[in-house]
Design a protein around this motif. Structure first.
Motif, mmCIF file in Angstrom:
data_model
loop_
_atom_site.group_PDB
_atom_site.id
_atom_site.type_symbol
_atom_site.label_atom_id
_atom_site.label_comp_id
_atom_site.label_asym_id
_atom_site.label_seq_id
_atom_site.Cartn_x
_atom_site.Cartn_y
_atom_site.Cartn_z
ATOM 1 N N GLN A 173 0.826 -1.204 0.000
ATOM 2 C CA GLN A 173 0.000 0.000 0.000
ATOM 3 C C GLN A 173 0.861 1.255 0.000
ATOM 4 O O GLN A 173 0.557 2.247 -0.681
ATOM 5 C CB GLN A 173 -0.936 -0.010 1.214
ATOM 6 C CG GLN A 173 -2.009 -1.088 1.147
ATOM 7 C CD GLN A 173 -2.811 -1.192 2.434
ATOM 8 O OE1 GLN A 173 -2.796 -0.282 3.260
ATOM 9 N NE2 GLN A 173 -3.496 -2.310 2.620
ATOM 10 N N ASP A 174 1.943 1.239 0.777
ATOM 11 C CA ASP A 174 2.850 2.381 0.827
ATOM 12 C C ASP A 174 3.534 2.594 -0.524
ATOM 13 O O ASP A 174 3.748 3.733 -0.960
ATOM 14 C CB ASP A 174 3.895 2.144 1.912
ATOM 15 C CG ASP A 174 4.840 3.325 2.083
ATOM 16 O OD1 ASP A 174 4.402 4.347 2.651
ATOM 17 O OD2 ASP A 174 5.993 3.237 1.623
ATOM 18 N N ARG A 202 12.184 3.618 4.065
ATOM 19 C CA ARG A 202 10.750 3.787 4.334
ATOM 20 C C ARG A 202 10.371 3.010 5.596
ATOM 21 O O ARG A 202 10.756 1.855 5.782
ATOM 22 C CB ARG A 202 9.929 3.281 3.161
ATOM 23 C CG ARG A 202 10.288 3.876 1.813
ATOM 24 C CD ARG A 202 9.695 5.235 1.606
ATOM 25 N NE ARG A 202 8.251 5.206 1.412
ATOM 26 C CZ ARG A 202 7.548 6.264 1.014
ATOM 27 N NH1 ARG A 202 8.168 7.431 0.756
ATOM 28 N NH2 ARG A 202 6.241 6.188 0.851
ATOM 29 N N VAL A 204 6.947 1.788 7.691
ATOM 30 C CA VAL A 204 5.526 1.588 7.410
ATOM 31 C C VAL A 204 4.844 0.905 8.601
ATOM 32 O O VAL A 204 5.189 -0.232 8.945
ATOM 33 C CB VAL A 204 5.329 0.724 6.144
ATOM 34 C CG1 VAL A 204 3.845 0.623 5.794
ATOM 35 C CG2 VAL A 204 6.118 1.288 4.965
#
Length: 239
Positions: A21-22, A212, A214
């Protein structure tokens, strides 16, 4: 080209889905997994199916090796051996064949991808490698290597005179042209004091690396670990 680099998913489908989704709005053209798609987590079959559906290029991790090669299980402690057996029982014959076919390393866009340590070890941890061995690797002439296995983000590089080690956090940085080994952390079981799923983005044109972080539904993963009979330690250390 923007390359996403994942490692140590470990059967954690909630974390993996959160990463997808990210990543969805980003212009990612290639996704590479550094191994250990399975192991520890309650959804190994779903994780294998998911990486295949997303056209992820994968190399073998020590957990894949331990599942497809029974003699390699002696390398694991007794708790991990129990988890490996349960993981294997949850995998389809197709997924077992797939993980057994994974290569020990990958090369793409001038970088090497390997689970443990280059050139092709799936069991050597980056923190086990002393400076002399790192210098020998850097002298081979490969400028960029991505590894996993430790579940901890980090970078080890050569500045021209000595080996330099640093931790990585939620950050962006530019590669400086000096040879380095970058640890991508873990999607499904971080061990760096922050329980978010982690992955990297690498812009092969500019040399920009982005780390990243998440968040995902840890409680759901924990509940399934316990429901499916995995060692409780696999659940508690997700926090």
């Amino acid at each position: 080209m923007l390359v996403a680099i994942l490692s140590d998913i470990h059967g954690n489908i909630e974390a993996l889905d959160a990463v997808w989704q990210d990543m969805a709005p980003l212009p990612v053209e290639r996704i590479v997994s550094l191994g250990d798609v399975v192991g520890y987590g309650p959804n190994p079959e779903e994780a294998v199916i998911s990486v295949r559906e997303h056209d992820v290029v994968c190399c073998m991790g020590n957990h894949e090796l331990g599942i497809v090669n029974a003699t390699e299980r002696a390398w694991f402690n007794s708790t991990a051996q129990k988890g490996l057996g349960l993981t294997a029982s949850l995998l389809s014959s197709e997924s077992l064949h797939y993980i057994g076919s994974l290569p020990r390393f990958l090369c793409h866009a001038g970088a090497r991808f390997v689970h443990g340590f280059p050139p092709d070890s799936v069991t050597t941890y980056l923190f086990q490698v002393d400076d002399a061995a790192l210098e020998r690797w850097f002298a081979q002439g490969e400028a960029l290597t991505f590894v996993g296995h430790t579940h901890e983000l980090g970078l080890v590089g050569w500045d021209g005179t000595e080996v330099v080690r640093k931790d990585l956090g939620r950050e962006r940085f530019m590669l400086d042209g000096n040879p380095c080994v970058i640890n991508a952390g873990s999607v499904g079981q971080p061990r760096d004091g922050n329980n978010n799923a982690k992955y990297l983005l690498w812009n092969t044109q500019t040399g920009l690396i982005e780390v990243r972080f998440v968040p995902y539904d840890i409680e759901r993963t924990v509940a399934k670990i316990r429901e499916r009979g995995f060692p409780d330690f696999y659940a508690t250390r997700l926090w």
